[in-house]
Design an enzyme around this catalytic site. Structure first.
Site, mmCIF file in Angstrom:
data_model
loop_
_atom_site.group_PDB
_atom_site.id
_atom_site.type_symbol
_atom_site.label_atom_id
_atom_site.label_comp_id
_atom_site.label_asym_id
_atom_site.label_seq_id
_atom_site.Cartn_x
_atom_site.Cartn_y
_atom_site.Cartn_z
ATOM 1 N N GLU A 101 -32.472 44.515 35.609
ATOM 2 C CA GLU A 101 -32.372 44.366 37.059
ATOM 3 C C GLU A 101 -32.496 45.744 37.703
ATOM 4 O OE1 GLU A 101 -29.188 42.523 40.312
ATOM 5 O OE2 GLU A 101 -28.461 43.252 38.387
ATOM 6 N N LYS A 114 -33.582 36.627 43.729
ATOM 7 C CA LYS A 114 -32.201 36.364 43.332
ATOM 8 C C LYS A 114 -31.513 35.442 44.336
ATOM 9 C CE LYS A 114 -28.086 39.049 41.898
ATOM 10 N NZ LYS A 114 -27.566 40.441 41.802
ATOM 11 N N CYS A 152 -28.776 38.515 37.061
ATOM 12 C CA CYS A 152 -27.394 38.984 37.027
ATOM 13 C C CYS A 152 -26.373 37.961 37.525
ATOM 14 C CB CYS A 152 -27.291 40.309 37.789
ATOM 15 S SG CYS A 152 -25.852 41.325 37.334
#
Length: 253
Positions: free
Chosen positions: A41, A108, A142
């Site tokens: 990331e 995301k 994440c």
């Protein structure tokens, strides 16, 4: 298909330094037979909340991924802060560059409110799945890992989940536990990359990058240093696991 996870440190907010450090690692992965290379990331900046850290969509970080994919004839993926046309704030955008020049993006879904990301980044709208070499691949970033419902939604049409992260060492047990849970409950591979080193925000990262089988077995893993994690994944193994243990058919929405 052989996946390579590049577990790496990040030079804080220095894109050119990170490109220079990562290019040899992508080359090493390709030389080891990898067909898909996953970076961390925010691989080019670190998990920075600095105003203005975003770059244009198809900016220098996406270009780096595309150049590496074309040079080595492999898929290369990693996330970076990208500002879409007409937007003010960036998305935490996982860019997947194909060797033929095609580019795919996943934004995301869950900005990390606890770390201030929700104030500095926009949230994506939906999961994205694509076919890579006969594998159905669904990427996440994440903090998404904590929300099993989005993995469940994509589960029936996913052979491999990608998870790229800057997950802190203080919660490393959460990272490893949730990775295995997502593999087991969805009977799919999980290919996970976490950075190492200390960010410019002072947060330490332990790595623990892994490739996990549809039965929850750790096929390959790394500890706390910069290294390369390699593992072969097979869509037939996902199908066979789901046929032997037909759990997904009993899932109620």
């Amino acid at each position: 298909m052989r996946f390579a996870v590049v577990q790496h440190d990040i030079v804080w907010e220095d894109r050119e330094a990170n490109y220079a450090r990562l290019a040899p690692q992508v080359a090493r992965a390709a030389a080891a037979g990898a067909e898909f290379v996953l970076l961390s990331e925010t691989f080019s900046t670190g998990f920075s909340m600095t105003p203005g850290i975003g770059e244009p969509q198809d900016g220098p970080s996406a270009q780096f991924l595309c150049e590496q994919a074309a040079e080595h004839g492999v898929w290369v993926a990693g996330s970076c802060p990208e500002v879409a046309p007409g937007e003010r704030l960036p998305y935490n955008s996982l860019v997947l560059a194909a060797p033929d020049g095609a580019v795919h993006r996943y934004r995301k879904l869950h900005p990390f409110t606890h770390g201030g990301e929700a104030e500095r980044y926009l949230a994506g709208d939906a999961p994205v799945s694509l076919t890579v070499g006969g594998l159905r691949v669904t990427p996440f970033v994440c903090y998404d890992l904590r929300f099993g419902d989005v993995f469940w939604t994509a589960g029936p049409t996913t052979d491999v989940y990608l998870v790229t992260a800057n997950w802190p060492a203080s919660r490393r047990h959460h990272w490893t536990t949730l990775l295995r849970a997502r593999a087991i409950e969805n009977q799919a591979y999980v290919v996970a990359c976490n950075r190492v080193g200390t960010g410019g925000d002072g947060i330490e990262h332990a790595g623990d990058s892994q490739v996990i089988s549809p039965m929850g077995e750790v096929l390959a893993s790394a500890a706390g240093g910069e290294t390369l994690v390699l593992a072969d994944v097979d869509a037939a193994e996902v199908a066979a696991t789901r046929e032997r243990f037909a759990f997904l058919a009993d899932r109620r929405s």
